[in-house]
Design a protein around this motif. Structure first.
Motif, PDB file in Angstrom:
ATOM      1  N   ARG A 146     -27.908 -19.390 -35.206  1.00 39.76           N
ATOM      2  CA  ARG A 146     -27.632 -19.202 -33.779  1.00 39.76           C
ATOM      3  C   ARG A 146     -27.481 -20.535 -33.042  1.00 39.76           C
ATOM      4  N   LEU A 147     -27.947 -21.591 -33.648  1.00 46.45           N
ATOM      5  CA  LEU A 147     -27.835 -22.909 -33.036  1.00 46.45           C
ATOM      6  C   LEU A 147     -26.637 -23.699 -33.572  1.00 46.45           C
ATOM      7  N   HIS A 148     -25.784 -23.034 -34.351  1.00 48.13           N
ATOM      8  CA  HIS A 148     -24.597 -23.700 -34.870  1.00 48.13           C
ATOM      9  C   HIS A 148     -23.478 -23.632 -33.836  1.00 48.13           C
ATOM     10  N   THR A 149     -23.695 -24.332 -32.729  1.00 52.99           N
ATOM     11  CA  THR A 149     -22.742 -24.384 -31.633  1.00 52.99           C
ATOM     12  C   THR A 149     -22.453 -25.855 -31.321  1.00 52.99           C
ATOM     13  N   PRO A 150     -21.365 -26.133 -30.585  1.00 55.36           N
ATOM     14  CA  PRO A 150     -21.059 -27.535 -30.265  1.00 55.36           C
ATOM     15  C   PRO A 150     -22.202 -28.273 -29.585  1.00 55.36           C
ATOM     16  N   VAL A 167     -17.428 -28.477 -19.649  1.00 60.35           N
ATOM     17  CA  VAL A 167     -16.532 -27.398 -20.077  1.00 60.35           C
ATOM     18  C   VAL A 167     -17.272 -26.065 -20.099  1.00 60.35           C
ATOM     19  N   ALA A 168     -18.533 -26.073 -20.564  1.00 63.04           N
ATOM     20  CA  ALA A 168     -19.293 -24.823 -20.672  1.00 63.04           C
ATOM     21  C   ALA A 168     -19.568 -24.192 -19.316  1.00 63.04           C
ATOM     22  N   ILE A 169     -19.812 -25.008 -18.290  1.00 61.51           N
ATOM     23  CA  ILE A 169     -20.179 -24.473 -16.975  1.00 61.51           C
ATOM     24  C   ILE A 169     -18.966 -24.287 -16.067  1.00 61.51           C
ATOM     25  N   CYS A 170     -18.029 -25.235 -16.125  1.00 60.08           N
ATOM     26  CA  CYS A 170     -16.874 -25.180 -15.217  1.00 60.08           C
ATOM     27  C   CYS A 170     -15.710 -24.374 -15.785  1.00 60.08           C
ATOM     28  N   HIS A 171     -15.621 -24.283 -17.116  1.00 62.01           N
ATOM     29  CA  HIS A 171     -14.539 -23.519 -17.745  1.00 62.01           C
ATOM     30  C   HIS A 171     -15.103 -22.639 -18.862  1.00 62.01           C
ATOM     31  N   PRO A 172     -16.000 -21.716 -18.529  1.00 65.64           N
ATOM     32  CA  PRO A 172     -16.667 -20.926 -19.583  1.00 65.64           C
ATOM     33  C   PRO A 172     -15.720 -20.068 -20.411  1.00 65.64           C
ATOM     34  N   LEU A 173     -14.662 -19.544 -19.800  1.00 65.65           N
ATOM     35  CA  LEU A 173     -13.745 -18.661 -20.524  1.00 65.65           C
ATOM     36  C   LEU A 173     -12.884 -19.444 -21.528  1.00 65.65           C
ATOM     37  N   ARG A 174     -12.703 -20.715 -21.286  1.00 66.13           N
ATOM     38  CA  ARG A 174     -11.878 -21.539 -22.179  1.00 66.13           C
ATOM     39  C   ARG A 174     -12.720 -22.420 -23.097  1.00 66.13           C
ATOM     40  N   TYR A 175     -14.034 -22.226 -23.059  1.00 59.03           N
ATOM     41  CA  TYR A 175     -14.935 -23.120 -23.804  1.00 59.03           C
ATOM     42  C   TYR A 175     -14.645 -23.097 -25.303  1.00 59.03           C
TER      43      TYR A 175
END
Length: 313
Positions: free
Chosen positions: A53-57, A123-131
């Motif tokens: 679950r922690l295998h994220t950018p 990117v995660a907060i300002c562009h969540p849909l395109r993250y």
């Protein structure tokens, strides 16, 4: 002059100018900090590696920050601990240049990683849909490899410029490790080129990244204020404030050390500032970034549950 230059083949680190009792107290205290640094960052690396679950950018970048923090500590702290017990123990030329190169590599890499992490949060907060589309794994790997490569190359430039200088005495470095400014003071030639390169590198590796980080977090702040959910706003603000604490400690102490007028900072004060790199930043990063994070806490609970469950079976 040539005979004098070849006579100096090693350096002596003066470390901290205290009596034997205070040295022993510092040895115990610094050993504890060192163990906490290795344990905290090692725990973060282990959890990220074991929990899918922690295998994220975000945690991919955090894992490299943890590697840098461990490397920081392992590069400077053991030598400092030895110096506290044996103040007159010499350091070879090759060992000194290696320590300088590694320290600069890790310092530069951490600066760039903090920029990458701020961009990831932007990117995660300002562009969540395109993250997912923007922060692809290929992009993440490229950003990390570029950070390490730029950090190593810039450190290599500094070391190569130092190697061209003659050292004909004295050979006592007034520091607890082979810090570049302290080493340059012992050179028997003009170091103006080294000083210019250090200043230009500071603009590139400190002021530039700091401006990018501040721009990212200012955009994030405006985005957070637009979040209607109180819980979402609180979670986003908590994450960003933690990141800004690390950024402030790291960049603040670095700018004071390398860009402020040296007459304002006595050598003993400079040693204390460098403890932020060797101890406090690497030790606090796991607490600020990860261990107070709900996802990391959940991963730790799952790891402990698996361990206890396997023992019961």
């Amino acid at each position: 002059m040539g005979e004098n230059q070849t006579a100096v083949t090693e350096f002596i680190l003066l470390g901290f100018c205290f009596g034997p009792r205070i040295r022993m107290v510092l040895f115990g205290l610094f050993s504890l900090f060192y163990a906490c640094t290795l344990l905290g960052n090692g725990l973060i690396l282990g959890l990220i590696w074991l929990d899918s679950r922690l295998h994220t950018p975000m945690y991919f970048f955090l894992s490299h920050l943890a590697i840098v923090d461990i490397a920081y500590a392992c590069n400077t702290v053991p030598q400092m601990l030895v110096n506290l017990l044996k103040p007159d123990k010499p350091v070879s030329f090759a060992g000194c240049w290696t320590q300088t190169f590694l320290f600069l590599t890790f310092a530069h890499t951490e600066c760039l990683l903090l920029v990458v992490m701020s961009y990831d949060r932007f990117v995660a907060i300002c562009h969540p849909l395109r993250y997912s589309a923007i922060m692809r794994w290929r992009v993440c790997v490229t950003l990390v490899v570029t950070s390490w490569a730029c950090g190593s190359l810039l450190a290599l430039v500094h070391v190569v410029l130092i190697l061209r200088l003659p050292f004909c005495g004295p050979h006592e470095i007034n520091h607890f490790f082979c810090e570049i400014l302290s080493v340059l003071k012992l050179a028997c030639a003009d170091t103006w080129l080294n000083q210019v390169v250090i200043f230009v590198a500071c603009v590139f590796i400190l002021l530039g990244p700091l401006c990018l980080v501040l721009v990212s977090y200012s955009r994030i702040l405006f985005a957070i204020l637009k979040i209607r959910s109180g819980e979402g706003r609180r979670k986003a603000f908590s994450t960003c404030s933690s990141h800004l604490c690390v950024v402030g400690l790291f960049f603040g102490s670095a700018i004071v050390m390398y860009m402020a007028p040296k007459s304002h900072h006595p050598e003993e004060q400079q040693k204390i500032l460098f403890l932020f790199y060797s101890f406090f930043n690497p030790m606090l990063n796991p607490l600020i970034y990860s261990l107070r994070n709900a996802e990391v806490k959940g991963a730790l609970r799952r790891a402990l549950y698996k361990e206890s469950h396997s023992q019961l079976e």
